[in-house]
Design a protein around this motif. Sequence first.
Motif, short mmCIF file in Angstrom:
data_model
loop_
_atom_site.label_atom_id
_atom_site.label_comp_id
_atom_site.label_asym_id
_atom_site.label_seq_id
_atom_site.Cartn_x
_atom_site.Cartn_y
_atom_site.Cartn_z
N THR A 15 -32.02 84.97 51.73
CA THR A 15 -31.56 84.01 51.10
C THR A 15 -30.57 82.23 51.15
O THR A 15 -31.11 81.54 51.23
CB THR A 15 -30.48 84.48 49.79
OG1 THR A 15 -31.82 85.63 49.48
CG2 THR A 15 -30.63 84.25 48.03
N TYR A 16 -30.33 83.32 52.46
CA TYR A 16 -29.13 82.11 53.15
C TYR A 16 -29.07 81.02 54.72
O TYR A 16 -29.38 80.15 54.77
CB TYR A 16 -27.50 82.47 53.35
CG TYR A 16 -27.22 83.21 51.77
CD1 TYR A 16 -26.89 82.04 50.80
CD2 TYR A 16 -27.17 84.06 51.43
CE1 TYR A 16 -26.47 82.88 50.25
CE2 TYR A 16 -26.33 84.83 50.90
CZ TYR A 16 -26.03 84.36 49.50
OH TYR A 16 -25.73 84.33 48.00
N TYR A 17 -30.63 81.37 54.82
CA TYR A 17 -31.54 81.64 56.18
C TYR A 17 -32.60 81.45 56.43
O TYR A 17 -33.20 82.90 55.85
CB TYR A 17 -30.37 82.56 57.70
CG TYR A 17 -29.16 82.52 57.74
CD1 TYR A 17 -28.71 81.15 58.20
CD2 TYR A 17 -27.96 83.29 56.97
CE1 TYR A 17 -26.98 81.66 58.54
CE2 TYR A 17 -26.68 83.21 57.66
CZ TYR A 17 -26.37 81.71 57.74
OH TYR A 17 -24.92 81.50 58.19
N LYS A 18 -33.04 80.50 57.35
CA LYS A 18 -34.36 80.65 57.33
C LYS A 18 -34.75 81.52 58.87
O LYS A 18 -33.96 80.56 59.65
CB LYS A 18 -35.23 79.14 57.18
CG LYS A 18 -36.37 79.45 57.26
CD LYS A 18 -37.20 77.27 57.37
CE LYS A 18 -38.59 77.69 57.33
NZ LYS A 18 -39.16 76.50 57.12
N ILE A 19 -35.96 81.79 59.26
CA ILE A 19 -35.36 82.55 60.35
C ILE A 19 -36.86 81.41 61.31
O ILE A 19 -37.98 82.52 60.52
CB ILE A 19 -35.81 84.16 60.71
CG1 ILE A 19 -33.89 83.87 60.05
CG2 ILE A 19 -35.54 84.07 61.91
CD1 ILE A 19 -34.20 86.26 59.41
N ALA A 20 -36.99 81.13 62.18
CA ALA A 20 -37.56 81.17 62.79
C ALA A 20 -38.15 81.30 63.92
O ALA A 20 -37.35 80.52 64.98
CB ALA A 20 -38.55 79.35 62.17
N THR A 25 -31.63 78.95 61.12
CA THR A 25 -30.99 77.41 60.34
C THR A 25 -30.70 77.86 58.74
O THR A 25 -31.07 78.93 58.14
CB THR A 25 -31.97 76.41 60.14
OG1 THR A 25 -32.73 76.68 59.60
CG2 THR A 25 -32.47 75.92 61.71
N LYS A 26 -29.43 77.07 58.42
CA LYS A 26 -28.88 77.25 57.23
C LYS A 26 -29.53 76.79 56.27
O LYS A 26 -30.28 75.90 56.32
CB LYS A 26 -27.01 76.90 56.67
CG LYS A 26 -26.76 77.93 58.04
CD LYS A 26 -25.31 76.87 58.12
CE LYS A 26 -24.99 77.50 58.44
NZ LYS A 26 -23.36 76.80 59.97
N THR A 27 -30.08 76.90 55.18
CA THR A 27 -30.89 77.06 54.06
C THR A 27 -30.21 76.14 52.79
O THR A 27 -30.29 74.96 52.23
CB THR A 27 -32.16 77.88 52.68
OG1 THR A 27 -31.24 78.89 53.01
CG2 THR A 27 -32.97 78.30 54.01
#
Length: 59
Positions: A15-20, A25-27
């Motif tokens: 919910t709070y981070y985008k993992i690539a 990275t923070k969303t």
Amino acid sequence: MAGKKESSKTTGVSTYYKIAGDKATKTRKICSRCGKGVFMSEHKNRRTCGKCGLTEFNQ
């Protein structure tokens, strides 16, 4: 007694981070008053902090 309901809300890291790949990275925006670790909630026309109550309105 009725059975226990399961929550449909997802509250987790996704919910709070985008993992690539191997980077996260923070969303969501971090509260400018509270500092690191306190994210602001996103609404239609504003962002609010649940801890201190700071509200930022979108233009």
